[in-house]
Scaffold this motif. Sequence first.
Motif, mmCIF file in Angstrom:
data_model
loop_
_atom_site.group_PDB
_atom_site.id
_atom_site.type_symbol
_atom_site.label_atom_id
_atom_site.label_comp_id
_atom_site.label_asym_id
_atom_site.label_seq_id
_atom_site.Cartn_x
_atom_site.Cartn_y
_atom_site.Cartn_z
ATOM 1 N N MET A 1 59.166 76.379 37.476
ATOM 2 C CA MET A 1 60.552 76.588 38.402
ATOM 3 C C MET A 1 60.978 77.852 37.711
ATOM 4 S SD MET A 1 63.328 73.723 38.926
ATOM 5 C CE MET A 1 62.542 72.465 38.158
ATOM 6 N N ILE A 2 61.244 78.818 38.870
ATOM 7 C CA ILE A 2 61.871 80.200 38.782
ATOM 8 C C ILE A 2 63.291 80.281 38.892
ATOM 9 C CG2 ILE A 2 61.531 82.512 39.432
ATOM 10 C CD1 ILE A 2 58.785 81.863 40.299
ATOM 11 N N SER A 3 63.992 80.720 38.095
ATOM 12 C CA SER A 3 65.344 80.802 38.302
ATOM 13 C C SER A 3 65.822 82.073 39.164
ATOM 14 C CB SER A 3 66.183 81.080 36.903
ATOM 15 O OG SER A 3 67.567 81.359 37.270
ATOM 16 N N THR A 4 66.711 81.894 40.149
ATOM 17 C CA THR A 4 66.914 83.162 40.994
ATOM 18 C C THR A 4 68.248 84.019 40.367
ATOM 19 O OG1 THR A 4 68.604 81.559 42.220
ATOM 20 C CG2 THR A 4 66.237 81.777 43.000
ATOM 21 N N GLY A 5 68.802 83.432 39.524
ATOM 22 C CA GLY A 5 70.174 83.770 39.145
ATOM 23 C C GLY A 5 71.322 83.781 39.796
ATOM 24 N N ILE A 6 71.256 82.927 40.861
ATOM 25 C CA ILE A 6 72.315 82.880 41.679
ATOM 26 C C ILE A 6 72.951 81.366 41.425
ATOM 27 C CG2 ILE A 6 73.023 82.308 44.185
ATOM 28 C CD1 ILE A 6 70.108 83.823 45.025
ATOM 29 N N ILE A 7 74.606 81.415 41.183
ATOM 30 C CA ILE A 7 75.030 80.346 41.030
ATOM 31 C C ILE A 7 76.027 79.985 41.925
ATOM 32 C CG2 ILE A 7 76.915 79.460 39.280
ATOM 33 C CD1 ILE A 7 74.175 80.320 38.019
ATOM 34 N N ARG A 8 76.126 78.725 42.560
ATOM 35 C CA ARG A 8 77.005 78.562 43.726
ATOM 36 C C ARG A 8 77.627 77.084 43.072
ATOM 37 N NH1 ARG A 8 76.330 82.502 45.657
ATOM 38 N NH2 ARG A 8 75.244 83.079 47.740
ATOM 39 N N SER A 9 78.847 76.817 43.561
ATOM 40 C CA SER A 9 79.714 75.727 43.042
ATOM 41 C C SER A 9 79.707 74.727 44.380
ATOM 42 C CB SER A 9 81.106 76.224 43.035
ATOM 43 O OG SER A 9 81.433 77.142 41.921
ATOM 44 N N ILE A 10 79.968 73.271 43.926
ATOM 45 C CA ILE A 10 79.984 72.356 45.297
ATOM 46 C C ILE A 10 81.243 72.234 45.629
ATOM 47 C CG2 ILE A 10 79.732 69.850 45.797
ATOM 48 C CD1 ILE A 10 77.406 70.003 43.384
ATOM 49 N N ASP A 11 81.440 72.162 46.797
ATOM 50 C CA ASP A 11 83.052 71.962 47.476
ATOM 51 C C ASP A 11 83.633 70.717 47.141
ATOM 52 O OD1 ASP A 11 82.085 70.798 49.507
ATOM 53 O OD2 ASP A 11 82.262 72.220 50.958
ATOM 54 N N SER A 12 84.588 70.494 47.826
ATOM 55 C CA SER A 12 85.258 69.015 47.571
ATOM 56 C C SER A 12 84.505 67.959 48.562
ATOM 57 C CB SER A 12 86.916 69.155 48.089
ATOM 58 O OG SER A 12 87.025 69.520 49.264
ATOM 59 N N LEU A 13 83.766 68.516 49.455
ATOM 60 C CA LEU A 13 83.023 67.435 50.292
ATOM 61 C C LEU A 13 81.489 67.324 49.870
ATOM 62 C CD1 LEU A 13 84.157 68.580 53.756
ATOM 63 C CD2 LEU A 13 84.913 66.437 52.462
ATOM 64 N N GLY A 14 81.082 67.971 48.483
ATOM 65 C CA GLY A 14 79.798 67.641 48.059
ATOM 66 C C GLY A 14 78.912 68.831 48.585
ATOM 67 N N ARG A 15 79.395 69.817 49.311
ATOM 68 C CA ARG A 15 78.230 70.682 49.849
ATOM 69 C C ARG A 15 78.168 71.840 48.997
ATOM 70 N NH1 ARG A 15 81.776 70.884 55.294
ATOM 71 N NH2 ARG A 15 83.244 71.483 53.737
ATOM 72 N N VAL A 16 77.075 72.612 48.927
ATOM 73 C CA VAL A 16 76.553 73.714 48.564
ATOM 74 C C VAL A 16 75.986 74.796 49.494
ATOM 75 C CG1 VAL A 16 74.307 72.902 47.510
ATOM 76 C CG2 VAL A 16 75.501 74.705 46.309
ATOM 77 N N VAL A 17 76.376 75.977 49.313
ATOM 78 C CA VAL A 17 75.773 77.000 50.388
ATOM 79 C C VAL A 17 74.536 77.606 49.879
ATOM 80 C CG1 VAL A 17 76.214 79.030 51.542
ATOM 81 C CG2 VAL A 17 77.918 77.148 51.541
ATOM 82 N N LEU A 18 73.330 77.651 50.646
ATOM 83 C CA LEU A 18 72.248 78.219 50.116
ATOM 84 C C LEU A 18 72.197 79.531 50.433
ATOM 85 C CD1 LEU A 18 69.597 75.629 51.375
ATOM 86 C CD2 LEU A 18 70.165 75.960 49.073
#
Length: 86
Positions: A1-18
């Motif tokens: 697996m390759i790390s992209t270095g991109i960090i995203r948080s999950i919102d209150s509805l459980g969603r994450v933006v790609l």
Amino acid sequence: MISTGIIRSIDSLGRVVLPKELRRTFEITTDTPLEIMTEGDAILLRKYRPADACVLCGQVSPGSVQLYGKTVCPACQRALAEKEQG
């Protein structure tokens, strides 16, 4: 697996933006079905493709054949034959 270095948080509805760069690289649109899997402590996303979908165009068609363990639909078979002849 390759790390992209991109960090995203999950919102209150459980969603994450790609990130847009990943969506563009992997040709993911709003209509692209994604399969969610787990492996150990990792959550994996991949574009969903039915097991009997054509490896070239992604369509599921009657008359598809298996070639070296991959499914090829009749339309792609014809296109390959035409390319070979032309």
